[in-house]
Design a protein around this motif. Structure first.
Motif, PDB file in Angstrom:
ATOM      1  N   PHE A  79      -2.856  43.772 -29.398  1.00  0.00           N
ATOM      2  CA  PHE A  79      -2.408  44.508 -27.567  1.00  0.00           C
ATOM      3  C   PHE A  79      -0.807  44.739 -27.726  1.00  0.00           C
ATOM      4  CE2 PHE A  79      -5.987  41.752 -26.768  1.00  0.00           C
ATOM      5  CZ  PHE A  79      -6.652  43.170 -26.575  1.00  0.00           C
ATOM      6  N   ASN A  80       0.137  44.428 -29.309  1.00  0.00           N
ATOM      7  CA  ASN A  80       1.074  44.511 -29.455  1.00  0.00           C
ATOM      8  C   ASN A  80       2.187  44.395 -28.774  1.00  0.00           C
ATOM      9  OD1 ASN A  80       0.451  46.372 -31.389  1.00  0.00           O
ATOM     10  ND2 ASN A  80       0.477  48.237 -30.465  1.00  0.00           N
ATOM     11  N   ALA A  81       1.589  42.645 -27.377  1.00  0.00           N
ATOM     12  CA  ALA A  81       2.860  41.679 -26.810  1.00  0.00           C
ATOM     13  C   ALA A  81       3.397  41.199 -27.847  1.00  0.00           C
ATOM     14  CB  ALA A  81       1.794  41.388 -26.316  1.00  0.00           C
ATOM     15  N   VAL A  83       6.506  40.799 -30.866  1.00  0.00           N
ATOM     16  CA  VAL A  83       7.349  41.377 -32.006  1.00  0.00           C
ATOM     17  C   VAL A  83       8.049  40.473 -32.178  1.00  0.00           C
ATOM     18  CG1 VAL A  83       8.927  42.736 -32.415  1.00  0.00           C
ATOM     19  CG2 VAL A  83       6.855  43.334 -30.511  1.00  0.00           C
ATOM     20  N   LEU A  85      10.284  40.242 -36.194  1.00  0.00           N
ATOM     21  CA  LEU A  85      10.929  40.899 -36.890  1.00  0.00           C
ATOM     22  C   LEU A  85      12.138  39.789 -37.779  1.00  0.00           C
ATOM     23  CD1 LEU A  85      12.470  43.326 -34.579  1.00  0.00           C
ATOM     24  CD2 LEU A  85      10.991  43.316 -36.339  1.00  0.00           C
ATOM     25  N   LEU A  90       9.417  38.168 -29.976  1.00  0.00           N
ATOM     26  CA  LEU A  90       9.820  38.433 -28.275  1.00  0.00           C
ATOM     27  C   LEU A  90       8.254  38.527 -27.697  1.00  0.00           C
ATOM     28  CD1 LEU A  90      12.330  42.029 -28.924  1.00  0.00           C
ATOM     29  CD2 LEU A  90      12.509  39.759 -28.078  1.00  0.00           C
ATOM     30  N   PHE A  92       6.121  40.333 -24.605  1.00  0.00           N
ATOM     31  CA  PHE A  92       6.278  41.582 -23.576  1.00  0.00           C
ATOM     32  C   PHE A  92       4.674  41.051 -22.926  1.00  0.00           C
ATOM     33  CE2 PHE A  92       8.357  43.453 -26.900  1.00  0.00           C
ATOM     34  CZ  PHE A  92       9.034  43.994 -26.415  1.00  0.00           C
ATOM     35  N   GLU A  94       3.309  41.649 -20.162  1.00  0.00           N
ATOM     36  CA  GLU A  94       2.730  43.251 -19.196  1.00  0.00           C
ATOM     37  C   GLU A  94       1.528  43.598 -19.800  1.00  0.00           C
ATOM     38  OE1 GLU A  94       5.958  43.189 -19.792  1.00  0.00           O
ATOM     39  OE2 GLU A  94       6.117  45.567 -20.687  1.00  0.00           O
ATOM     40  N   LEU A  95       1.981  43.783 -21.228  1.00  0.00           N
ATOM     41  CA  LEU A  95       1.197  43.621 -22.766  1.00  0.00           C
ATOM     42  C   LEU A  95      -0.040  42.464 -22.895  1.00  0.00           C
ATOM     43  CD1 LEU A  95       3.703  46.044 -24.885  1.00  0.00           C
ATOM     44  CD2 LEU A  95       2.060  47.020 -23.459  1.00  0.00           C
TER      45      LEU A  95
ATOM     46  N   GLN B  49      -1.941  50.609 -25.979  1.00  0.00           N
ATOM     47  CA  GLN B  49      -0.754  49.976 -25.190  1.00  0.00           C
ATOM     48  C   GLN B  49       0.155  49.919 -26.339  1.00  0.00           C
ATOM     49  OE1 GLN B  49      -1.954  47.441 -22.989  1.00  0.00           O
ATOM     50  NE2 GLN B  49      -1.216  45.440 -24.596  1.00  0.00           N
ATOM     51  N   GLY B  50       1.583  49.238 -26.190  1.00  0.00           N
ATOM     52  CA  GLY B  50       2.309  49.055 -27.439  1.00  0.00           C
ATOM     53  C   GLY B  50       3.144  50.238 -28.524  1.00  0.00           C
ATOM     54  N   ALA B  51       3.415  51.156 -27.604  1.00  0.00           N
ATOM     55  CA  ALA B  51       3.450  52.260 -28.932  1.00  0.00           C
ATOM     56  C   ALA B  51       5.180  51.991 -29.475  1.00  0.00           C
ATOM     57  CB  ALA B  51       2.899  53.715 -28.510  1.00  0.00           C
ATOM     58  N   THR B  53       6.608  49.630 -29.306  1.00  0.00           N
ATOM     59  CA  THR B  53       7.297  47.880 -28.937  1.00  0.00           C
ATOM     60  C   THR B  53       7.031  47.895 -30.763  1.00  0.00           C
ATOM     61  OG1 THR B  53       4.971  46.660 -29.125  1.00  0.00           O
ATOM     62  CG2 THR B  53       6.570  47.196 -27.669  1.00  0.00           C
ATOM     63  N   GLN B  54       5.484  49.240 -31.762  1.00  0.00           N
ATOM     64  CA  GLN B  54       4.816  49.246 -33.053  1.00  0.00           C
ATOM     65  C   GLN B  54       6.142  49.787 -33.518  1.00  0.00           C
ATOM     66  OE1 GLN B  54       2.675  47.146 -34.819  1.00  0.00           O
ATOM     67  NE2 GLN B  54       3.155  45.728 -33.177  1.00  0.00           N
ATOM     68  N   GLN B  57       9.242  48.294 -34.148  1.00  0.00           N
ATOM     69  CA  GLN B  57       9.118  47.256 -35.538  1.00  0.00           C
ATOM     70  C   GLN B  57       9.066  48.131 -36.883  1.00  0.00           C
ATOM     71  OE1 GLN B  57       6.351  43.756 -35.927  1.00  0.00           O
ATOM     72  NE2 GLN B  57       5.989  44.988 -34.289  1.00  0.00           N
ATOM     73  N   ASN B  75       9.709  48.879 -23.542  1.00  0.00           N
ATOM     74  CA  ASN B  75      10.127  47.900 -24.271  1.00  0.00           C
ATOM     75  C   ASN B  75      10.674  48.336 -25.856  1.00  0.00           C
ATOM     76  OD1 ASN B  75       8.460  46.465 -22.281  1.00  0.00           O
ATOM     77  ND2 ASN B  75       6.135  47.490 -23.668  1.00  0.00           N
ATOM     78  N   ARG B  78      14.365  47.297 -26.403  1.00  0.00           N
ATOM     79  CA  ARG B  78      14.802  45.740 -25.891  1.00  0.00           C
ATOM     80  C   ARG B  78      14.534  45.088 -27.674  1.00  0.00           C
ATOM     81  NH1 ARG B  78       9.670  41.391 -23.594  1.00  0.00           N
ATOM     82  NH2 ARG B  78      10.682  39.644 -24.911  1.00  0.00           N
ATOM     83  N   VAL B  79      13.496  45.729 -28.257  1.00  0.00           N
ATOM     84  CA  VAL B  79      12.941  45.494 -29.668  1.00  0.00           C
ATOM     85  C   VAL B  79      13.742  46.007 -30.801  1.00  0.00           C
ATOM     86  CG1 VAL B  79      11.505  45.002 -31.088  1.00  0.00           C
ATOM     87  CG2 VAL B  79      10.315  45.807 -29.628  1.00  0.00           C
TER      88      VAL B  79
END
Lengths: 282, 119
Positions: A79-81, A83, A85, A90, A92, A94-95, B49-51, B53-54, B57, B75, B78-79
């Motif tokens: 769900f890409n919640a 991240v 690096l 980090l 997220f 809400e995701l 969802q989360g495009a 943040t990805q 990256q 989002n 923030r990244v």
């Protein structure tokens, strides 16, 4: 008995029908508003609310002391919640779908949980205390309807009559809302759009193996496509609601179907018994 | 230094994409030798969802220190911000025009997201 009032298309009259069943009944009723993105049953039932509770879902908290910045949690998250690096991830919130997978794959045991508020449940009484009202409301910007709906459903008693006002469509929130109902009423309108979305809704309830019937709202305003379809598919049409200016006027002032078209009260009072008999015969 | 620009094409002459997270890819220009590479971002085009943040990256993975895009959601910002990637606002036009404008000091930097999520 739990009657779920659903529809494919939005704006066909789910709340109108659900409120009419609750208000026409003479016994105690639970009205559960599962349309948590835009609950509106309370506008018509006007309950006195006696309790409001937050709906919390678990989201990960990273212990940066323990985290080795390996990134496994972020790669796992569908769900890409998360991240990462080359750093502690980090989050997220809400995701996050609270699946718990990140904590399982974390080799450093660096992930714990905290409750994140995504909406609220309100409990109230209407019609002099006869109608219990439970309403779920998703926070603005929130996307996770099913956990809020589950909380609403946890307040529905096993005995007695309950009416579940469902969200429109055929996706997860709808499946969650109708899941444990005994019977589904699919409200539609006699238009090509209504018919198209009704077919999707019928496909859904058949897949779930649930008994159902159709309610046609404003039946005298459109075409005969819905009635022909129900005939071909051998689907019961429970009730047809006429289009009346008085109904529109009453509705716009927060009145119910029973105020707008009083002669329909007896029909809506009978619906739970008709459904019960139908289920028993099967 | 490397500069990443979201684009619907794959060259310096391609137009800048309107969106960051759901751009089909990024042209990454290297100011030291004048070369560029194309970084694919197509798996985010239809992400539920989360495009943001990805995509961020992906950009960080290219080694870029600067992004030039029309807008950044909360989002994505923030990244990018967390790894010190600078975020500049593009003008309508090609990738090359925007890189030239950046080098000439004509583009402004944003220190916050400038659109809502799910824009």
């Amino acid at each position: 008995m739990r009657i779920a009032v659903a529809s494919g298309k939005g704006g066909t009259g789910k709340t109108t029908v659900a409120v009419a069943i609750a208000m026409a009944a003479t016994e105690p009723v639970m009205y559960a508003d599962c349309d948590v993105e835009e609950p509106n049953g309370s506008i018509f039932l006007k309950p006195e609310v006696y309790e409001i509770k937050k709906v919390l879902v678990d989201v990960p908290v990273i212990d940066e002391e323990k985290c080795t910045s390996c990134g496994k949690c972020a790669r796992f998250c569908q769900f890409n919640a998360l991240v990462s690096l080359g750093t502690p991830p980090l989050v997220f919130p809400e995701l996050c779908h609270s699946c718990g997978g990140c904590a399982i794959v974390c080799p450093a045991d660096a992930i714990s949980w905290k409750g994140n508020s995504i909406g609220e449940i309100s409990l109230g009484k209407a019609d002099g205390g006869r109608v219990s009202v439970v309403q779920g409301k998703l926070d603005v910007g929130g996307v996770l309807a099913p956990p809020v709906i589950r909380q609403v459903k946890s307040h529905i008693p096993h005995d007695g009559l309950s009416v579940i006002d469902c969200p429109p469509g055929t996706s997860c929130p709808v499946i969650e809302s109708i899941g444990e109902a005994d019977y589904v009423l699919l409200v539609t309108e006699p238009t090509p759009f209504g018919l198209h979305d009704l077919k999707l809704a019928v496909e859904t309830v058949r897949e779930l193996g649930m008994p159902f019937a159709v309610v046609i709202n404003r039946f005298d305003e459109g075409d005969l496509g819905v009635e022909d379809y129900c005939g071909e598919e051998n689907i019961l049409i429970m009730v047809k609601i006429p289009h009346r200016r008085a109904m529109a006027e009453t509705y716009s002032r927060g009145g119910t179907l029973l105020d707008g078209i009083p002669e329909m009260r007896e029909i809506f009072k009978d619906i739970p018994r008709i459904i019960e008999r139908g289920i028993e015969e099967k | 230094m490397k500069i990443a620009v979201p684009t619907s094409g794959k060259t310096l002459e391609s137009q800048v994409d309107n969106r960051f997270g759901r751009a089909s890819g990024f042209v990454v220009f290297n100011t030291e030798d004048g070369t560029f590479v194309y970084a694919d971002n197509s798996q985010n085009l239809n992400a539920a969802q989360g495009a943001g943040t990805q995509a961020s990256q992906n950009v960080a993975g290219t080694g870029a220190g600067v992004v030039i895009a029309p807008s950044y959601g909360p989002n994505a910002f923030r990244v990018l911000n967390s790894v010190g990637i600078k975020t500049f606002i593009s003008a309508p036009g090609t990738v090359k025009e925007n890189i030239d404008n950046y080098i000439a000091g004509n583009l402004s930097e944003t220190d916050a997201a400038n659109v809502e999520g799910h824009w």
